[in-house]
Design a protein around this motif. Structure first.
Motif, PDB file in Angstrom:
ATOM      1  N   MET A 257       0.833  -1.205   0.000  1.00  0.00           N
ATOM      2  CA  MET A 257       0.000   0.000   0.000  1.00  0.00           C
ATOM      3  C   MET A 257       0.870   1.259   0.000  1.00  0.00           C
ATOM      4  O   MET A 257       0.596   2.227  -0.689  1.00  0.00           O
ATOM      5  CB  MET A 257      -0.936   0.011   1.214  1.00  0.00           C
ATOM      6  CG  MET A 257      -2.092   0.986   1.022  1.00  0.00           C
ATOM      7  SD  MET A 257      -3.000   1.290   2.571  1.00  0.00           S
ATOM      8  CE  MET A 257      -4.048  -0.162   2.644  1.00  0.00           C
ATOM      9  N   ALA A 258       1.954   1.219   0.777  1.00  0.00           N
ATOM     10  CA  ALA A 258       2.812   2.395   0.862  1.00  0.00           C
ATOM     11  C   ALA A 258       3.888   2.397  -0.222  1.00  0.00           C
ATOM     12  O   ALA A 258       4.534   3.418  -0.449  1.00  0.00           O
ATOM     13  CB  ALA A 258       3.467   2.460   2.236  1.00  0.00           C
ATOM     14  N   ARG A 260       6.778   0.687  -0.237  1.00  0.00           N
ATOM     15  CA  ARG A 260       8.166   0.707   0.251  1.00  0.00           C
ATOM     16  C   ARG A 260       8.402  -0.536   1.098  1.00  0.00           C
ATOM     17  O   ARG A 260       7.456  -1.100   1.650  1.00  0.00           O
ATOM     18  CB  ARG A 260       8.460   1.976   1.055  1.00  0.00           C
ATOM     19  CG  ARG A 260       7.753   2.038   2.360  1.00  0.00           C
ATOM     20  CD  ARG A 260       7.867   3.343   3.130  1.00  0.00           C
ATOM     21  NE  ARG A 260       6.734   3.343   4.063  1.00  0.00           N
ATOM     22  CZ  ARG A 260       5.942   4.369   4.309  1.00  0.00           C
ATOM     23  NH1 ARG A 260       6.146   5.521   3.742  1.00  0.00           N
ATOM     24  NH2 ARG A 260       4.919   4.251   5.137  1.00  0.00           N
ATOM     25  N   SER A 261       9.645  -0.907   1.208  1.00  0.00           N
ATOM     26  CA  SER A 261       9.953  -2.067   2.036  1.00  0.00           C
ATOM     27  C   SER A 261       9.812  -1.659   3.506  1.00  0.00           C
ATOM     28  O   SER A 261       9.924  -0.483   3.842  1.00  0.00           O
ATOM     29  CB  SER A 261      11.375  -2.537   1.767  1.00  0.00           C
ATOM     30  OG  SER A 261      12.270  -1.585   2.276  1.00  0.00           O
ATOM     31  N   GLU A 264      12.569   0.297   4.998  1.00  0.00           N
ATOM     32  CA  GLU A 264      12.633   1.722   4.677  1.00  0.00           C
ATOM     33  C   GLU A 264      11.519   2.497   5.357  1.00  0.00           C
ATOM     34  O   GLU A 264      11.324   3.676   5.075  1.00  0.00           O
ATOM     35  CB  GLU A 264      12.506   1.937   3.160  1.00  0.00           C
ATOM     36  CG  GLU A 264      13.628   1.389   2.330  1.00  0.00           C
ATOM     37  CD  GLU A 264      14.943   2.124   2.540  1.00  0.00           C
ATOM     38  OE1 GLU A 264      15.004   3.043   3.375  1.00  0.00           O
ATOM     39  OE2 GLU A 264      15.917   1.759   1.866  1.00  0.00           O
ATOM     40  N   TRP A 266       9.584   4.399   8.236  1.00  0.00           N
ATOM     41  CA  TRP A 266       9.779   5.147   9.485  1.00  0.00           C
ATOM     42  C   TRP A 266       9.133   4.408  10.642  1.00  0.00           C
ATOM     43  O   TRP A 266       9.692   4.271  11.720  1.00  0.00           O
ATOM     44  CB  TRP A 266       9.191   6.550   9.332  1.00  0.00           C
ATOM     45  CG  TRP A 266       9.091   7.333  10.607  1.00  0.00           C
ATOM     46  CD1 TRP A 266       8.097   7.269  11.544  1.00  0.00           C
ATOM     47  CD2 TRP A 266      10.035   8.293  11.104  1.00  0.00           C
ATOM     48  NE1 TRP A 266       8.367   8.132  12.580  1.00  0.00           N
ATOM     49  CE2 TRP A 266       9.543   8.775  12.338  1.00  0.00           C
ATOM     50  CE3 TRP A 266      11.247   8.795  10.613  1.00  0.00           C
ATOM     51  CZ2 TRP A 266      10.216   9.731  13.088  1.00  0.00           C
ATOM     52  CZ3 TRP A 266      11.907   9.753  11.366  1.00  0.00           C
ATOM     53  CH2 TRP A 266      11.401  10.202  12.589  1.00  0.00           C
ATOM     54  N   ARG A 267       7.925   3.903  10.393  1.00  0.00           N
ATOM     55  CA  ARG A 267       7.213   3.176  11.438  1.00  0.00           C
ATOM     56  C   ARG A 267       8.056   2.031  11.977  1.00  0.00           C
ATOM     57  O   ARG A 267       8.235   1.896  13.197  1.00  0.00           O
ATOM     58  CB  ARG A 267       5.908   2.597  10.871  1.00  0.00           C
ATOM     59  CG  ARG A 267       5.057   1.852  11.870  1.00  0.00           C
ATOM     60  CD  ARG A 267       3.764   1.316  11.245  1.00  0.00           C
ATOM     61  NE  ARG A 267       3.981   0.074  10.536  1.00  0.00           N
ATOM     62  CZ  ARG A 267       3.982  -1.142  11.098  1.00  0.00           C
ATOM     63  NH1 ARG A 267       3.752  -1.268  12.387  1.00  0.00           N
ATOM     64  NH2 ARG A 267       4.194  -2.212  10.379  1.00  0.00           N
TER      65      ARG A 267
END
Lengths: 389, 401, 401, 389
Positions: A257-258, A260-261, A264, A266-267
């Protein structure tokens, strides 16, 4: 010797992890797992050199327990309880201790808090009662149980005792107790922490003892708090395992959905780092307090030689370890989201294990109350947690 | 009160620690004055100088006491037990001895003829340095120059330019290189803009320079050790002891609260505070959290020191161990602040008056937690590192530029 | 015990709520059986059907009771007070009536000849739909199909393809369009992989389809309302009542803890739990947190309903008001779980045995908090929206595709 | 009329925000600010139509207070306290009330908890004592103070009283009290919450009253808890202001180290959203409990007609509002990092304001104790917080 037990514990951990579902399902340690633990030498780790034992320090013991808990919490729990045998030996008459513990790998289980009733009879006592949460009782060789003393049916206290009603520990062979099959939790399932009962069991005087009177060589492991120190290795080991697991899983996931791996994200980065920070602090808090205590005791001092702040630090660090490890596991579970919920993920088990574990007396608010009262000059509810006997 | 007299400079860690503990109550008494002044008063600077804190990092080869990082931390904690701003300036000023490891050996004695001089400044590159014959011309504005007003030297990060173009050394991993520039305090202009209500006394003002000439040998980077290799000649060494400030404050607050609590009586509930479950459990809980945060710092630091002192480098630590240090600093800042906040609440209206140190500690810890070492950027960077990704904020991990 | 008999289907919100409250104790009693079965037992499905929960969203034009969102939420809370898995399947099954607003009017009666049919399925597009004459051929695997085993219809999101190429409608904001596909339950293959220890009874298994023909008129999107416009004919309407599950569980746990606490005596401390500061303050604190979380949901929902019922759209809300709904759902999930966790600790060893409902509630709330509506992605998306940036997860804000 | 006060309060808020540094520095509200508040009608907002007043509901009052606090916390604090005049009027003899409050915009300040000593004399009492935290006392027209009653030097209680020692409220003109200039905080500075003393002040019988006996028209504002309801508008207004401020600042900042705008940062997005969620829940918790209570009271019911859960909900929601608003402000401060620390940022003031505010009795743990004890059938320390008189 030291490093050998730790080495074996680390080697056993992955085996325990694999057997965890079986351990859970069994609701007490399978006999084979008990033998695996015995093979590491963990049950003998508290016996000092005067017994021919390895005499691990509390810090070393805790490391062993952490290593086992990295594999399975229930197994580690039973290990640390079984390992107390060498500590109890310091409070028994030394000749008797040699008789009851002819080998260094026997297991003592039982509930120390006085719950039963011991009627004085010639040569000893007749013991009756029901004790709760007897972790490992099913595979134990001996059972130690706290009980209040009675003489002619009346509450009894030794002349000059500071208690209105004295209590003692009673050591009986495992086959003299009746185990009630009532350990039915969904966490720490394999510890088999069942209730057990006795009815009029004769216990000879010399099989009774108290933690106020060491009879073996004085030392850091002949103290009223000796047997609680390494328990917190269980939650710490589980939390470390959860963090390692999360790091491994996170490195491989991709958030579609985002776009990104996870590596990578921030969460994931910040939460994983925050949990490392909290874990490290919690763990160092335990070892720091323990090292300071050991230093004083090994030099021949007693708990009274610690400053109040230092003395309170130990039980507080144990409570903190139970609670924070549990929080770390819960937050790691959330970090992994639906990757945590399936029974095939160890997160599911660790969540339940740490939740149940955190209900143990050493992690209850009364420890806070007692330490706080002690620091303030108030009245501790549970002085023994500070080694105040 | 301020008459603390010592016979000459201290020779070792034990003596510096002893002096720090001795000045702490003096600093506590001067705290209102320190606050009001918005930078350390001159006599407080001298008081600190007398403890030896400014010289504590100097290597033995320069005649310094070369305290280990754990020893430095203990000194900072002791000062912060007295006053946070003073301790903050103490640890910042102590950077002189660390910089000595990165400066050209030839200039160290010239720059620091005394070991008790104070270096302040902002390390993060914010200015612009144009290469000229023999050195650079430096211009820029730097923010949060704690202690700059009483400093002797100022070190500032700046990007390098040649003929107006960004410049990088051949083979540099960066498109644009930066360096540290050491200038005498008189070369900078201080902007009077430190106007906080917490950590007031640090005087962490902005400062500017315009076209200041800095000779090549007064420039350096944290990646090139020019002194004797040692555990203190590492890129992260100047960050290690900073968290002694929040830890010292939290310990002070815990002791203060215990003392107050032992004397209060709750008339509405009809019992002393010492017998109140609320007070007992909260105080104990905060002791547990404080101990863990503090041991977390010392534990990571000891392990790091052990490896470095044996001749290893930060690369010899496991990733988990390497990550542990910056995480422990952040945790110390945040946990200490939380401890102070919760103690403030524990003491209720006994905290709110300006006459209570809780009021100051609340403001001090709130402001200090905005320092970069306590920001989420550290978590992000360390998390990225643990997950095998490039961290943004590398120096906190001591990662090679 | 399961013999709850009602005279015919309920006619209005009050009656459905009354029945939900009436079955709650029955569900509580059946909870161990529901867990063990890993999907709702057939008699429990019938029990739910009897309450009218499955029909509660149907518009009046189809003969439905058309409960408002706050009314629906109250029904879900009441069911969850009995059993979380049952309530979860209740609210999911109730989607039938909501889908009725988006389906072609011509097929609604055919698809739902009874208002008590259950629709399950996964809305997030996971499959692939190839355009063929008169409709699509649908294939794929969808995860977490709660209640699918007892469903009558299955709706699934899928991306559209034409001749094997990604397809989007001319003028679509997306490079690749997706739609919902409604198929009879018999068309899907259920994968037996729901093996959790929390929310066990929802049977949230994966399911697959291979080349299933779906006629055009059984496809729809949440962006095209085909029924009468109403506050329920909105893209976010199917998410609104889900948080009734954690709220109902938390309320049940609070009541349970109050009941247990009122009877316990602490022998070590020598006082009843009712007189214990620990128990008193923690119970009160959790009431406060629960009330706030719950009122937060109802407050945002009421404001939204007020605007929509007056003929407005979600765009008529202020950004803060619009953000409030998805935030309140997330908060309800998380706060309820925290309440359950802390009550578990409050009751200490009285929680750990499987005979205590705390054990189940702990596991139920841990698992339900992994639902998308409670994930950080919601915070990220709502935060982006509030800061004027494009949110990733738009449907939770009811933002036009 | 209702909307007029709210409207004016909203209009005044930016003016108060501008004057905040002056209000702080003055350590009590400047006279001009008092007049600005008076101009909004806030001091009269609790007077019912029978007094010619606007009779705002508790919900409407709280909204007015929130609006003022969006401007300045100290001003809002003094406003809500000054507004209680209309509530006290419901407990006074109605004729007396008309005399002492000839206008609807007079301010009553003072400490309600009994701290002084009132000796019965012919026609009334002689009142002496020292009262703490008299917010707004400097600009008040009347002062109300709790005191214990004495007769001939002995503690006195009315026959049949359930207390061993009765207390009452005493209303005296402002010029009869001596204000001690000891309000020296760094938060909520402008509230001028000084101690004050009286020494043998004569108070006529008819200027005394208790909250157990309303003498005006019964109704929702003639209840023992009426005057505490709107206070939590202060922290709520401040928290809303902080969130609005943060959103505004965040939308303009760029993070050079990370190379992205704050608006694109996961940290900022998620934290801002999380704080909105917590704020909304906290605020709705207050209004939800208040609406339910008002509904019952307006229909002629009493607090006893609420379920225990409903009754406990109100004081718990107030405490929660104070505490969560403060947490929200502290986390917003951290969100803005160094953009929050300078005195020029309102965050600095809000941090100090909400910290001090949260020490008020309505936000203390004893409220939790009392509500919890009430729910469990135990003994509340502070029953009045539940309207138990």
């Amino acid at each position: 010797m030291t490093s050998e037990i730790l080495h074996r514990a680390r080697e056993l951990a992955p085996v325990l992890r694999e057997r965890a579902p079986e351990i859970e399902a069994n609701r007490t340690l399978p006999a084979e797992v008990v033998e695996l633990l015995r093979g590491t030498g963990v049950f003998g780790m508290c016996f000092g050199p005067e017994w021919g034992g390895p005499g691990l320090t509390s810090m070393e013991q805790t490391e062993v327990v952490e290593a086992l808990a990295h594999g399975d919490a229930s197994a580690a729990w039973c290990a640390v309880i079984g390992a107390n045998t060498g500590i109890y030996a310091n409070f028994l008459d030394q000749q008797v201790a040699k008789e009851v513990f002819p080998r260094l790998d026997l297991v003592v289980a039982g509930l120390l808090q006085p719950s039963g009733r011991a009627e004085r009879v010639p040569g000893g006592f007749r013991l009756s009662g029901r004790w709760s949460f007897g972790s490992g009782v099913k595979h134990a060789d001996w059972v130690t149980s706290g009980a209040f003393l009675y003489d002619g049916g009346e509450p009894w206290a030794a002349p000059g005792s500071k208690h209105a009603h004295d209590s003692r520990q009673f050591l009986v062979p495992r086959d003299q107790v009746e185990v009630i099959d009532n350990w039915d939790t969904t966490g720490l399932c394999g510890s088999g922490s069942c209730d057990y009962t006795m009815d009029g069991v004769f216990v000879p005087e010399e099989h009774t003892y108290t933690f106020a009177t060491p009879q073996g060589r004085p030392g850091p492991l002949a103290q009223p708090d000796s047997f609680t120190r390494a328990m917190c290795g269980v939650p710490l080991g589980v939390a470390r395992a959860a963090l390692d697991h999360a790091r491994e899983i996170a490195a491989t996931r991709y958030d579609r959905m985002a776009g990104r791996s996870w590596a990578e994200s921030w969460r994931v980065q910040t939460e994983l780092a925050r949990l490392e920070a909290e874990f490290n602090a919690t763990r160092e808090g335990v070892y720091g307090a323990m090292r300071r205590q050991w230093e004083v005791l090994a030099a021949g001092g007693t708990l009274d030689d610690l400053t109040p702040t230092e003395r309170a630090a130990s039980p507080l660090s144990w409570l903190h370890a139970f609670r924070n490890s549990r929080t770390i596991v819960a937050r790691t579970y959330d970090l992994l989201q639906t990757w945590a919920i399936n029974r095939s993920s160890p997160m599911d088990r660790w969540l339940r294990d740490t939740t149940v574990m955190a209900q143990h007396l050493v992690a209850q608010d009364r420890i806070l109350q007692s330490a706080g009262a002690y620091l303030l000059g108030g009245t501790p509810e549970f002085g023994i947690s500070l080694g105040l006997v | 009160m301020s008459a603390v007299e010592w016979a000459g400079p201290p020779q070792d860690a034990a003596e510096i620690l002893r002096r720090a503990r001795q000045v702490a109550p003096v600093l506590r008494a001067k705290a209102p004055e320190i606050e009001a002044n918005r930078t350390l008063p001159a006599d407080v600077v001298e008081l600190l100088r007398g403890t030896g804190v400014f010289r504590m990092c100097f290597a033995r080869e320069w005649g310094g006491p070369e305290l280990t990082s754990p020893e430095q931390l203990a000194v900072v904690e002791a000062l912060a037990y007295g006053d946070a701003s003073a301790a903050w300036c103490g640890v910042i000023g102590a950077n002189s001895g660390l910089l000595g490891n990165f400066l050209h050996r030839s200039v160290v004695k010239d720059v620091y003829p005394s070991l008790d001089l104070v270096t302040a400044g902002v390390l993060a590159p914010a200015g612009r340095a144009e290469r000229v014959p023999g050195g650079f011309r430096l211009s820029g504005r730097w923010s949060f120059g704690s202690g700059i007003k009483h400093s002797d030297w100022v070190t500032s990060g700046a990007f390098l330019f040649e003929n107006g173009e960004p410049w990088a050394e051949p083979g540099s991993p960066h498109a644009h290189d930066s360096r540290q520039f050491l200038v005498p305090r008189s070369a900078v202009e201080v902007v009077e803009n430190w106007d906080t209500t917490g950590l007031c006394g640090t005087g962490s003002c902005d400062y500017t320079m315009t076209d200041v000439f800095v000779p090549e040998e007064h420039t350096f980077t944290f990646w090139e050790v020019r002194g004797t290799p040692s555990p203190l000649a590492q890129p992260d060494s100047f960050m290690r002891a900073l968290c002694g400030v929040p830890l010292g404050v939290a310990r002070a607050a815990l002791d203060h609260a215990r003392e107050i609590a032992a004397t209060r009586y709750d008339r509405m509930a009809g019992r002393s505070w010492a017998e109140s479950w609320r007070v007992q459990t909260e105080l104990a809980r905060l002791e547990a959290e404080f101990n863990a945060a503090r041991e977390g710092v010392y534990g990571a630091m000891r392990r790091q020191w052990e490896v470095l002192a044996a001749g290893g480098t930060l690369d010899d630590l496991t990733p988990t161990e390497r990550a542990a240090s910056p995480l422990s600093w952040l945790h110390a800042f945040r946990a200490s602040r939380a401890v102070v906040n919760r103690l403030y609440d524990l003491l209720q209206t006994w905290s709110i008056n300006r006459s209570s140190p809780m009021d100051r500690w609340l403001r001090d810890t709130a402001v200090m937690c905005q320092n970069l070492t306590a920001q989420d950027a550290v978590l992000e960077s360390v998390g990225a590192y643990l997950l095998g990704r490039p961290p943004m904020f590398r120096i906190s991990l001591g990662l090679d530029r």
